[in-house]
Write a protein that holds these residues in place. Sequence first.
Motif: not given
Length: 534
Positions: A212-222, A224-230
């Motif tokens: 899920a986009i708001d799951d804290s575990g997403i930072h292991d894969w994406v 911060d810059g990519q997540l912000g842009q997405l």
Amino acid sequence: MMSQIADEIKNEIKKRRTFAIISHPDAGKTTLTEKFLLYGGAINLAGSVKGKATARHAVSDWMEIEKERGISVTSSVLQFNYGGYCINILDTPGHQDFSEDTYRTLMAADSAVMVIDASKGVEAQTRKLFKVCTMRHIPIFTFINKMDREAMDTFELLDDIENELGIATCPVNWPIGSGKEFKGVYDRNTKKVELFSDTRKGTTQGEVRKIAIDDSGIHDWVTDGQLGQLKEEIELQDGAGARFDQELVSKGELSPVFFGSALTNFGVETFLRHFLAMTTSPLPRTSDQGEVDPMEEKDFSAFVFKIQANMNKAHRDRIAFMRICSGEFEAGMDVYHIQGGRKVRLSQPQQMMASERKMIEKAYGGDIIGVFDPGIFSIGDTLTTSAKRFAYEGIPTFAPEHFARVRQMDTMKRKQFVKGIQQIAQEGAIQIFQEFNTGMEEIIVGVVGVLQFDVLKYRLENEYNVDIRLDSLPYEYIRWIENTETELDKLTGTSDMKKVKDLKGRPLLLFVNDWSIRMTMERNEGLVLSEFGR
């Protein structure tokens, strides 16, 4: 009992999905086709298309010339099962010189998948093929491929499709990065990021990790810059982009867009699942007796859209490909051949995996089958068991744009030469003409694209053991004479005009310049010329 049988047939037809894949050359269409087959369990190892003798060749590229050049020059038919559906894929040649074959193939499809190179956007051939789809109002699904390489800006790609093709777009998922930074896609419906493991150049299916986009575990894969842009891009798209509307998709007015990489399997299965959910079972077809709906018409009916000689070198056979439009097909059944005006038995029915075949006992509306053709079928022919004797709308003949005189190098092989050139002409890839008042001694070949000359020469040499020389002719325009009572020898033309006749003996005129056409009509009162052969 009869209603139960009818329900069984109806259920089988409902499972069918028949679509064509179109693209500009090198956009990755054939690679995507291979991956579909991989997910359907039809093949164990996908082969990419490369012009190298040592490379594995794609299943859909079966002609020797295709393997040597690394391009698709003939459409192929592939069938597999996936997720409870029976899928018929019509893989078309991307090169513009083979657009006539692609056009006929699109006539047999219910929807189209358009493959676009993420670094190039809409290219010339995509535009041409797209127009054929819009003429038929068939649903178009877009797969933006090669995201594992540097790509154009996502919004620019969407704008390019909308501006160049005049169709609204609705991205179903959204890419995260491109090239080496491509991490996967964001599913706008589930609000989950789909991350893909590298799959050794796509030889295995790989695993899809969903977070899920708001799951804290997403930072292991994406990052911060990519997540912000997405998040920023999704917000923009949600505010300004077209909403998904199944009705508009079905009318061919809105194209669902997916991002991925066929080579590495990024996004392929996601696309396949969504595509199957958004497409319909086989559609009604237009005939001279009105629409024929496969959900209502119990009798078998089909039309021939492709003929291919010598698919099996061992048998030197000829296969007529037909799209079943209604009813149930059974091996060895007798059907009425509308254009031939007689009953025929459909023997050696088979389904295809490119040049690989398996004999079949049954097939249903929506399926593509090949049957043995003893030389009686033509492109556009209708076959049916119905007493109504209707004919499906014809497939128009493209006017050739390039012409050459064919010279046979060894006159002792006259029989093979005449047989070979006539069989290849019956497939529709080339058109052959004879000089007026001569026999088959002087043969002129007309093609839509010049690469067809190479294919003709190659096939005559390799399939019929005949060497030929092609001498280019300056003609660029061809016109059929509509009023057949016109006497060709009394026709007054221009110095650049040539009188010829086609295989059916119909009179035609070739011209170097378009102004010569107008002048010839002025000089011959009542003369009616047409750009299309009937």
